[in-house]
Motif scaffolding. Structure first.
Motif, short mmCIF file in Angstrom:
data_model
loop_
_atom_site.label_atom_id
_atom_site.label_comp_id
_atom_site.label_asym_id
_atom_site.label_seq_id
_atom_site.Cartn_x
_atom_site.Cartn_y
_atom_site.Cartn_z
N ASP A 87 0.80 -1.22 0.00
CA ASP A 87 0.00 0.00 0.00
C ASP A 87 0.84 1.28 0.00
N HIS A 108 -5.35 -1.87 -5.01
CA HIS A 108 -6.64 -2.55 -5.08
C HIS A 108 -6.94 -3.07 -6.49
N LEU A 248 -6.58 -12.34 1.90
CA LEU A 248 -6.77 -11.15 1.06
C LEU A 248 -5.63 -11.03 0.06
N MET A 287 -6.05 -4.69 8.69
CA MET A 287 -7.18 -5.45 8.14
C MET A 287 -8.49 -4.94 8.70
N GLN A 290 -8.86 -0.90 7.78
CA GLN A 290 -9.02 -0.47 6.39
C GLN A 290 -9.67 -1.49 5.48
N GLU A 291 -9.09 -2.68 5.36
CA GLU A 291 -9.51 -3.59 4.30
C GLU A 291 -10.93 -4.12 4.50
#
Length: 442
Positions: A87, A108, A248, A287, A290-291
């Motif tokens: 990121d 992403h 992920l 996680m 944000q995700e």
């Protein structure tokens, strides 16, 4: 409409539209990849971050047109496979992220490609195995099994055999497993009075994480000692599974959803009861911060957990500002070479770990650069040499002050760095452990 170079606004993140069937449309993915690759080719600001961007630029420069339209679509996957979703490009380099009208989200888009690859069955058994951290931890930490597993990690012939079968590099130093798992041996103290501050809840819940639970339970025990020393009541999360970050990164978004359904009900009860939820692994914290909120933007429980989730040093330094952190440090730490993990940097919380170590009297040399390991990326045979190359500037900067300690909030990054430093007398210790040492706690 005129366009402008760069952004004056802070980066924002759009929700991940992974429930939309178009998300898994490979033709539409290729159209988006071509669009963002063309922007990246014209900018090249991220060339030094990782190997994904040099791979892209080499493909462009070696094409017949020397533009993105000359790169074969099949070669796009070479770029995707080099991205390990740190990121950093999004949060620290790219001037074209939202709210810029070009709306570039490289990580992403890579995640979308990985998800399509997984759906198509393009993921290897090894990658599925390495991402199953809970299952591997439960098996490897069985008392009888753990000794054999740990011995095999140091046995060169066995490592070569494993490397030939699973393509895990035989030279990569791997973390051992511990049969005395954190969750089964932890003794959190909840008997202190709750003292909430202006910025901080007065009670804490610990989400152990797979790594702390199975590999280095001492980190978790040291965190509990820090909380007890500061008279902060603490509990463990009633039940937990893997946070989902390894899945992920694999692109297995359905598995992420299943893990979310296991974890969130337990976490949201604590969040709504006023607990600060702490995790000692930055990837796990990210996680939940944000995700998952981007994958499930309309899930109120996920959003509540997001608001309750803290990095340990973010919490401790906020307690310090509230005047509620003890500073009775007794033992000097000397020189600490401290590495800031990517998944902590992108949380935008500032350098709280460094601040805490300095508060404890350490002379800190801080390195803000990707170490190149990632979760499992640097373990794999095909990426080991690249991970060591990416880490070279970090290894050099960490070694220069001849530190007493090498430390990172990401324990696997610290191990990778110490390996890359070669001949060093420095000890590898987690920042939480360093703070426990500085307090003089046993």
């Amino acid at each position: 409409m005129s366009t402008r170079e760069g952004n004056l606004e802070a980066p924002t993140r759009h929700p991940l539209d992974w429930k939309n069937p178009d998300f898994f449309n490979e033709e539409k993915l290729n159209h988006e990849l071509e669009r963002i690759f063309d922007i990246c080719h014209g900018c090249r600001r991220c060339v030094s971050l990782c190997t994904a961007f040099p791979t892209l630029f080499d493909l462009v420069d070696g094409s017949s047109t020397m533009e993105v339209d000359g790169v074969a679509k099949a070669d796009y996957w070479k770029v995707v496979d080099e991205c390990y979703l740190c990121d950093l490009c999004y949060m620290t380099k790219c001037p074209y992220v939202p709210p810029h009208p070009w709306n570039l989200d490289f990580p992403h888009t890579m995640l979308r490609a990985k998800a399509i690859k997984f759906k198509k069955g393009g993921t290897t058994f090894r990658d599925k195995l390495l991402s199953s951290t809970d299952a591997m931890g439960k098996l490897a930490s069985i008392p009888v099994v753990v000794q054999a597993v740990n011995a095999s990690l140091k046995n060169k012939p066995i490592r070569k055999l494993v490397g030939s079968v699973l393509h895990i590099h035989p030279d990569r130093k791997l973390p051992e497993y511990d049969s005395a798992k954190f969750r089964s041996t932890a003794k959190p103290r909840s008997d202190f009075a709750v003292k909430a501050g202006e910025r901080t809840p007065g009670k804490v819940a610990i989400y152990a994480t797979c790594y702390v639970n199975y590999n280095e339970p001492g980190i978790g025990h040291d965190l509990l000692k820090l909380l007890a020393h500061n008279e902060i009541p603490a509990v463990l999360v009633d039940k937990e599974a893997c946070c989902g970050m390894p899945k992920l990164e694999l692109g297995d978004l359905d598995a992420v959803e299943k893990l979310k359904e296991t974890n969130i009900p337990h976490l949201v009860k604590l969040a709504r009861d006023g607990y600060a939820i702490l995790t000692a692994v930055p990837s796990c914290t990210l996680m939940y911060k944000q995700e998952l909120p981007l994958m499930f933007p309309h899930d109120a429980d996920v959003q509540a957990v997001k608001e309750a989730m803290w990095d340990p040093f973010e919490y401790l330094m906020a307690r310090n500002v509230d005047g509620l952190l003890k500073t009775d440090f007794k033992d000097p730490l000397g020189k600490v070479a401290y590495h800031v993990p990517c998944h902590q940097r992108v949380q935008n919380i500032g350098n709280k770990t460094r601040d805490a170590l300095q508060l404890a009297g350490a002379k800190v040399t801080m390195v803000e650069r990707c170490s190149g390991h990632d979760g499992t990326w640097g373990v794999k045979t095909e990426y080991f040499d690249k991970s060591m190359k990416i880490g070279k500037p970090v290894f050099r900067q960490m070694a220069e002050p001849h530190p007493d300690y090498v430390s990172s909030d990401c324990a696997i990054a610290a191990r990778h760095i110490l390996q890359g430093m070669g001949d060093s007398t420095a000890q590898k210790q987690h920042p939480i452990t360093l703070l426990r040492i500085a307090y003089g706690l046993e």
